[in-house]
Motif scaffolding. Sequence first.
Motif, PDB file in Angstrom:
ATOM      1  N   ILE A  88      43.564  33.696 -10.328  1.00  0.00           N
ATOM      2  CA  ILE A  88      44.964  32.952 -10.115  1.00  0.00           C
ATOM      3  C   ILE A  88      45.128  32.888  -8.578  1.00  0.00           C
ATOM      4  CG2 ILE A  88      46.012  34.063 -12.086  1.00  0.00           C
ATOM      5  CD1 ILE A  88      47.264  36.232 -10.286  1.00  0.00           C
ATOM      6  N   SER A  89      44.038  33.084  -7.805  1.00  0.00           N
ATOM      7  CA  SER A  89      44.290  33.090  -6.118  1.00  0.00           C
ATOM      8  C   SER A  89      44.816  31.865  -5.785  1.00  0.00           C
ATOM      9  CB  SER A  89      43.062  33.697  -5.567  1.00  0.00           C
ATOM     10  OG  SER A  89      42.019  32.957  -5.797  1.00  0.00           O
ATOM     11  N   PRO A  90      44.369  30.631  -6.270  1.00  0.00           N
ATOM     12  CA  PRO A  90      44.815  29.312  -5.770  1.00  0.00           C
ATOM     13  C   PRO A  90      46.218  29.367  -5.791  1.00  0.00           C
ATOM     14  CG  PRO A  90      42.750  29.145  -7.240  1.00  0.00           C
ATOM     15  CD  PRO A  90      43.045  30.428  -7.401  1.00  0.00           C
ATOM     16  N   TRP A  91      46.824  29.846  -6.795  1.00  0.00           N
ATOM     17  CA  TRP A  91      48.153  29.584  -6.922  1.00  0.00           C
ATOM     18  C   TRP A  91      49.090  30.677  -6.137  1.00  0.00           C
ATOM     19  CZ3 TRP A  91      44.739  28.689 -10.941  1.00  0.00           C
ATOM     20  CH2 TRP A  91      44.556  27.561 -11.381  1.00  0.00           C
ATOM     21  N   VAL A  92      48.401  31.755  -6.155  1.00  0.00           N
ATOM     22  CA  VAL A  92      49.168  33.042  -5.255  1.00  0.00           C
ATOM     23  C   VAL A  92      49.079  32.615  -3.884  1.00  0.00           C
ATOM     24  CG1 VAL A  92      48.757  35.249  -4.608  1.00  0.00           C
ATOM     25  CG2 VAL A  92      48.714  34.685  -6.884  1.00  0.00           C
ATOM     26  N   PHE A 149      43.017  22.062  -2.919  1.00  0.00           N
ATOM     27  CA  PHE A 149      41.421  21.931  -2.939  1.00  0.00           C
ATOM     28  C   PHE A 149      40.968  21.987  -4.418  1.00  0.00           C
ATOM     29  CE2 PHE A 149      42.522  24.081   1.001  1.00  0.00           C
ATOM     30  CZ  PHE A 149      41.963  23.050   1.803  1.00  0.00           C
ATOM     31  N   THR A 150      41.100  20.904  -5.268  1.00  0.00           N
ATOM     32  CA  THR A 150      40.902  21.027  -6.605  1.00  0.00           C
ATOM     33  C   THR A 150      39.344  21.863  -7.236  1.00  0.00           C
ATOM     34  OG1 THR A 150      40.075  18.995  -6.630  1.00  0.00           O
ATOM     35  CG2 THR A 150      42.265  19.117  -7.036  1.00  0.00           C
ATOM     36  N   THR A 151      38.525  21.375  -6.377  1.00  0.00           N
ATOM     37  CA  THR A 151      37.190  22.064  -6.660  1.00  0.00           C
ATOM     38  C   THR A 151      36.987  23.528  -6.504  1.00  0.00           C
ATOM     39  OG1 THR A 151      36.235  21.489  -4.458  1.00  0.00           O
ATOM     40  CG2 THR A 151      35.792  19.769  -6.276  1.00  0.00           C
ATOM     41  N   LEU A 152      37.790  24.153  -5.419  1.00  0.00           N
ATOM     42  CA  LEU A 152      37.695  25.390  -5.222  1.00  0.00           C
ATOM     43  C   LEU A 152      38.539  26.073  -6.127  1.00  0.00           C
ATOM     44  CD1 LEU A 152      36.593  27.650  -3.427  1.00  0.00           C
ATOM     45  CD2 LEU A 152      38.345  27.259  -1.666  1.00  0.00           C
ATOM     46  N   THR A 153      39.588  25.452  -6.494  1.00  0.00           N
ATOM     47  CA  THR A 153      40.695  26.035  -7.521  1.00  0.00           C
ATOM     48  C   THR A 153      39.853  26.183  -8.847  1.00  0.00           C
ATOM     49  OG1 THR A 153      42.622  24.868  -6.558  1.00  0.00           O
ATOM     50  CG2 THR A 153      42.922  25.590  -8.663  1.00  0.00           C
TER      51      THR A 153
END
Length: 134
Positions: A39-43, A49-53
């Motif tokens: 969940i870190s991309p949203w936190v 950064f779609t690929t990292l997400t």
Amino acid sequence: MRLHPDIVQMRAKYELAAEAPTGQAVAGLSFLTGLYLAISPWVVGFTRFTTLTANNLIVGIALAMLAVGFASAYGRTHGMAWIAPLIGVWTIIAPWVVSGQVATTATIWSNVVTGAIALVLGLGATFLGMSRNR
């Protein structure tokens, strides 16, 4: 072969190690680390950064599921424990490898700290069965 006395004894040893407070702490903290990574991309707020997400979501779920396996049946999943430290290392280097754009400070810090925690917990899970000599 699965009923061989040595295999039964080895699985019992690993189950004892997993039931110890240290084993439970490693599995529980690994599970929470995997959930946070997912969940870190949203936190942290780096969904642009779609690929990292996508990477963090997939790798985080994999780490959480691995931790569930350690918590529920370490005697049967101990052979996969070496994957957890690799997930930690991958998480540390992912902002530079996966992200096509320049990663922000927040993405780097989030992944490096989470990866370091996953690496330490993964090493703990890897050596968990070796710590008990019964």
